[in-house]
Motif scaffolding. Structure first.
Motif, PDB file in Angstrom:
ATOM      1  N   LEU A  23      38.788  36.131  46.509  1.00 12.58           N
ATOM      2  CA  LEU A  23      38.263  37.066  45.512  1.00 12.58           C
ATOM      3  C   LEU A  23      38.422  36.557  44.083  1.00 12.58           C
ATOM      4  O   LEU A  23      37.812  37.108  43.165  1.00 12.58           O
ATOM      5  CB  LEU A  23      38.980  38.415  45.623  1.00 12.58           C
ATOM      6  N   SER A  24      39.224  35.507  43.915  1.00 12.65           N
ATOM      7  CA  SER A  24      39.561  35.143  42.536  1.00 12.65           C
ATOM      8  C   SER A  24      38.355  34.725  41.691  1.00 12.65           C
ATOM      9  O   SER A  24      38.341  34.984  40.489  1.00 12.65           O
ATOM     10  CB  SER A  24      40.683  34.122  42.514  1.00 12.65           C
ATOM     11  N   PRO A  25      37.307  34.091  42.254  1.00 11.51           N
ATOM     12  CA  PRO A  25      36.153  33.791  41.403  1.00 11.51           C
ATOM     13  C   PRO A  25      35.306  35.019  41.077  1.00 11.51           C
ATOM     14  O   PRO A  25      34.528  34.992  40.129  1.00 11.51           O
ATOM     15  CB  PRO A  25      35.325  32.820  42.248  1.00 11.51           C
ATOM     16  N   GLY A  26      35.450  36.059  41.866  1.00 11.19           N
ATOM     17  CA  GLY A  26      34.643  37.256  41.625  1.00 11.19           C
ATOM     18  C   GLY A  26      34.574  38.126  42.861  1.00 11.19           C
ATOM     19  O   GLY A  26      35.064  37.741  43.915  1.00 11.19           O
ATOM     20  N   GLU A  27      33.964  39.266  42.703  1.00 10.97           N
ATOM     21  CA  GLU A  27      34.002  40.226  43.806  1.00 10.97           C
ATOM     22  C   GLU A  27      33.194  39.776  45.028  1.00 10.97           C
ATOM     23  O   GLU A  27      32.244  39.006  44.927  1.00 10.97           O
ATOM     24  CB  GLU A  27      33.538  41.607  43.333  1.00 10.97           C
ATOM     25  N   LEU A  28      33.630  40.261  46.178  1.00 13.10           N
ATOM     26  CA  LEU A  28      32.964  39.987  47.443  1.00 13.10           C
ATOM     27  C   LEU A  28      32.995  41.267  48.284  1.00 13.10           C
ATOM     28  O   LEU A  28      33.910  42.079  48.154  1.00 13.10           O
ATOM     29  CB  LEU A  28      33.700  38.892  48.213  1.00 13.10           C
ATOM     30  N   SER A  29      32.015  41.394  49.150  1.00 13.79           N
ATOM     31  CA  SER A  29      32.013  42.554  50.044  1.00 13.79           C
ATOM     32  C   SER A  29      33.024  42.331  51.162  1.00 13.79           C
ATOM     33  O   SER A  29      33.389  41.192  51.472  1.00 13.79           O
ATOM     34  CB  SER A  29      30.625  42.744  50.651  1.00 13.79           C
TER      35      SER A  29
ATOM     36  N   LYS B 255      48.705  48.852  47.126  1.00 10.98           N
ATOM     37  CA  LYS B 255      49.546  48.333  46.055  1.00 10.98           C
ATOM     38  C   LYS B 255      48.733  48.031  44.810  1.00 10.98           C
ATOM     39  O   LYS B 255      49.220  47.377  43.895  1.00 10.98           O
ATOM     40  CB  LYS B 255      50.288  47.079  46.537  1.00 10.98           C
ATOM     41  N   GLN B 256      47.498  48.487  44.797  1.00 11.16           N
ATOM     42  CA  GLN B 256      46.616  48.348  43.626  1.00 11.16           C
ATOM     43  C   GLN B 256      46.347  46.901  43.235  1.00 11.16           C
ATOM     44  O   GLN B 256      46.086  46.632  42.068  1.00 11.16           O
ATOM     45  CB  GLN B 256      47.233  49.056  42.413  1.00 11.16           C
ATOM     46  N   LEU B 257      46.432  46.002  44.179  1.00 12.47           N
ATOM     47  CA  LEU B 257      46.189  44.611  43.824  1.00 12.47           C
ATOM     48  C   LEU B 257      44.702  44.305  43.776  1.00 12.47           C
ATOM     49  O   LEU B 257      44.277  43.343  43.148  1.00 12.47           O
ATOM     50  CB  LEU B 257      46.899  43.672  44.813  1.00 12.47           C
ATOM     51  N   VAL B 258      43.926  45.098  44.450  1.00 17.59           N
ATOM     52  CA  VAL B 258      42.467  44.941  44.399  1.00 17.59           C
ATOM     53  C   VAL B 258      41.840  46.287  44.043  1.00 17.59           C
ATOM     54  O   VAL B 258      42.434  47.339  44.260  1.00 17.59           O
ATOM     55  CB  VAL B 258      41.889  44.474  45.754  1.00 17.59           C
ATOM     56  N   SER B 259      40.635  46.195  43.474  1.00 20.97           N
ATOM     57  CA  SER B 259      39.878  47.435  43.327  1.00 20.97           C
ATOM     58  C   SER B 259      38.620  47.286  44.178  1.00 20.97           C
ATOM     59  O   SER B 259      38.222  46.178  44.528  1.00 20.97           O
ATOM     60  CB  SER B 259      39.525  47.725  41.877  1.00 20.97           C
ATOM     61  N   ASN B 260      38.032  48.398  44.495  1.00 22.94           N
ATOM     62  CA  ASN B 260      36.846  48.346  45.353  1.00 22.94           C
ATOM     63  C   ASN B 260      35.807  49.318  44.843  1.00 22.94           C
ATOM     64  O   ASN B 260      36.130  50.383  44.342  1.00 22.94           O
ATOM     65  CB  ASN B 260      37.217  48.674  46.798  1.00 22.94           C
ATOM     66  N   ARG B 261      34.557  48.898  44.975  1.00 19.01           N
ATOM     67  CA  ARG B 261      33.495  49.827  44.619  1.00 19.01           C
ATOM     68  C   ARG B 261      32.512  49.847  45.770  1.00 19.01           C
ATOM     69  O   ARG B 261      32.243  48.815  46.405  1.00 19.01           O
ATOM     70  CB  ARG B 261      32.846  49.439  43.289  1.00 19.01           C
ATOM     71  N   LYS B 262      32.023  50.981  46.033  1.00 22.11           N
ATOM     72  CA  LYS B 262      31.148  51.170  47.176  1.00 22.11           C
ATOM     73  C   LYS B 262      29.706  51.062  46.698  1.00 22.11           C
ATOM     74  O   LYS B 262      29.314  51.720  45.730  1.00 22.11           O
ATOM     75  CB  LYS B 262      31.392  52.548  47.769  1.00 22.11           C
TER      76      LYS B 262
ATOM     77  N   GLN C 216      28.036  49.045  51.757  1.00 19.53           N
ATOM     78  CA  GLN C 216      29.064  48.018  51.619  1.00 19.53           C
ATOM     79  C   GLN C 216      30.147  48.387  50.610  1.00 19.53           C
ATOM     80  O   GLN C 216      29.940  49.219  49.732  1.00 19.53           O
ATOM     81  CB  GLN C 216      28.414  46.703  51.176  1.00 19.53           C
ATOM     82  N   VAL C 217      31.282  47.703  50.737  1.00 18.32           N
ATOM     83  CA  VAL C 217      32.371  47.895  49.783  1.00 18.32           C
ATOM     84  C   VAL C 217      32.700  46.545  49.171  1.00 18.32           C
ATOM     85  O   VAL C 217      32.972  45.586  49.900  1.00 18.32           O
ATOM     86  CB  VAL C 217      33.608  48.487  50.471  1.00 18.32           C
ATOM     87  N   PHE C 218      32.625  46.495  47.872  1.00 18.56           N
ATOM     88  CA  PHE C 218      32.925  45.241  47.172  1.00 18.56           C
ATOM     89  C   PHE C 218      34.330  45.282  46.619  1.00 18.56           C
ATOM     90  O   PHE C 218      34.715  46.240  45.953  1.00 18.56           O
ATOM     91  CB  PHE C 218      31.913  45.000  46.045  1.00 18.56           C
ATOM     92  N   TYR C 219      35.043  44.219  46.906  1.00 14.88           N
ATOM     93  CA  TYR C 219      36.428  44.123  46.457  1.00 14.88           C
ATOM     94  C   TYR C 219      36.562  43.097  45.350  1.00 14.88           C
ATOM     95  O   TYR C 219      35.828  42.111  45.322  1.00 14.88           O
ATOM     96  CB  TYR C 219      37.327  43.714  47.617  1.00 14.88           C
ATOM     97  N   SER C 220      37.514  43.354  44.463  1.00 20.66           N
ATOM     98  CA  SER C 220      37.837  42.345  43.450  1.00 20.66           C
ATOM     99  C   SER C 220      39.315  42.432  43.093  1.00 20.66           C
ATOM    100  O   SER C 220      39.975  43.438  43.334  1.00 20.66           O
ATOM    101  CB  SER C 220      36.972  42.561  42.204  1.00 20.66           C
ATOM    102  N   VAL C 221      39.809  41.341  42.529  1.00 23.26           N
ATOM    103  CA  VAL C 221      41.212  41.299  42.107  1.00 23.26           C
ATOM    104  C   VAL C 221      41.347  42.167  40.862  1.00 23.26           C
ATOM    105  O   VAL C 221      40.558  42.056  39.933  1.00 23.26           O
ATOM    106  CB  VAL C 221      41.652  39.861  41.790  1.00 23.26           C
ATOM    107  N   ARG C 222      42.334  43.028  40.880  1.00 28.40           N
ATOM    108  CA  ARG C 222      42.479  44.032  39.826  1.00 28.40           C
ATOM    109  C   ARG C 222      42.931  43.412  38.512  1.00 28.40           C
ATOM    110  O   ARG C 222      42.429  43.766  37.452  1.00 28.40           O
ATOM    111  CB  ARG C 222      43.524  45.050  40.283  1.00 28.40           C
ATOM    112  N   ASP C 223      43.870  42.490  38.590  1.00 25.59           N
ATOM    113  CA  ASP C 223      44.444  41.920  37.378  1.00 25.59           C
ATOM    114  C   ASP C 223      44.637  40.419  37.595  1.00 25.59           C
ATOM    115  O   ASP C 223      45.287  39.999  38.548  1.00 25.59           O
ATOM    116  CB  ASP C 223      45.809  42.576  37.108  1.00 25.59           C
ATOM    117  N   PRO C 224      44.059  39.599  36.702  1.00 31.60           N
ATOM    118  CA  PRO C 224      44.129  38.143  36.892  1.00 31.60           C
ATOM    119  C   PRO C 224      45.559  37.605  36.889  1.00 31.60           C
ATOM    120  O   PRO C 224      45.780  36.470  37.308  1.00 31.60           O
ATOM    121  CB  PRO C 224      43.336  37.588  35.701  1.00 31.60           C
TER     122      PRO C 224
END
Lengths: 113, 113
Positions: free
Chosen positions: A28-34, A59-66, A70-78
């Motif tokens: 996920l580090s380059p950007g969000e993925l489903s 643990k809030q390490l990722v956020s997700n948007r629907k 699909q649900v896309f995940y990304s890293v919450r804080d670099p």
DNA sequence: TAAGAATATTACAATATTCATATATTAATG
DNA sequence: CATTAATATATGAATATTGTAATATTCTTA
């Protein structure tokens, strides 16, 4: 407070303490993925990946948007990626001993991330 | 290799994933301390601290030297302290959510480490 | 060398984690 | 609206972790 902070840190480390979850964060580090893309890239059971995503979410390490289905995940804080990178540096510094700690080496020639 | 590295990282995180072990590393960060001093500062059971020290030793996060009756421990690589510090930064950045994640706050007015 | 101090190890019960399987939920599409 | 796709959740067995109590080891010193 001291103690709470340590419990907090321990909780985050705990969430990081699994190869699959580390793989997810790195992917996920380059950007969000489903979720589906993650599952495909990891080549693991859908349920298993979903469970690990649940841990990272808890643990809030990722956020997700629907988005529709699909649900896309990304890293919450670099910063988390920084932590992972520091760990890579650490690994390189202690390569020799580290190798001893590893059970076995799977595929010899691959780029170290 | 990719995979081995992730297992290695996970192992280190796993060793870090306990409040007592974090406390030990933080206590050691200014310099070496004997096991006895650690036990006193932590105010915990001797056996318990010793077991946590064993975990840190097993993952090479601390080194120890024996001086007569006593064993002095120190942090093996300051990178680990950096990781802990990064985590503190992370904590501050997400203080509000973090507080929600904590069960309870023990002693309200203490310096955040 | 016996006794005490400092530290480590063993054993075990309680608890938590992990993976796989099965099932549920939600959105899209025919 | 029935079906399928994408994702999440529940359940349970296998395994790992944690703390406590008991015991062992290793030095030091009388």
């Amino acid at each position: 407070m001291q103690d709470s902070l340590r419990r907090f840190k321990a909780d985050i480390f705990h969430a990081l303490a699994h190869p699959t979850r580390i793989a997810i964060l790195e992917l996920l580090s380059p950007g969000e993925l489903s979720a589906g893309t993650l599952i495909a890239k990891l080549g693991m059971e859908q349920a298993n990946v979903s469970q690990h995503l649940a841990v990272l979410r808890a643990k809030q390490l990722v956020s997700n948007r629907k988005v529709g289905n699909q649900v896309f995940y990304s890293v919450r804080d670099p910063i988390i990626i920084e932590v992972l990178n520091l760990m890579r540096t650490y690994f390189h510094a202690h390569l020799t001993e580290a190798l001893g700690m590893l059970d076995e080496i799977k595929k010899p020639q691959e780029t170290v991330r």
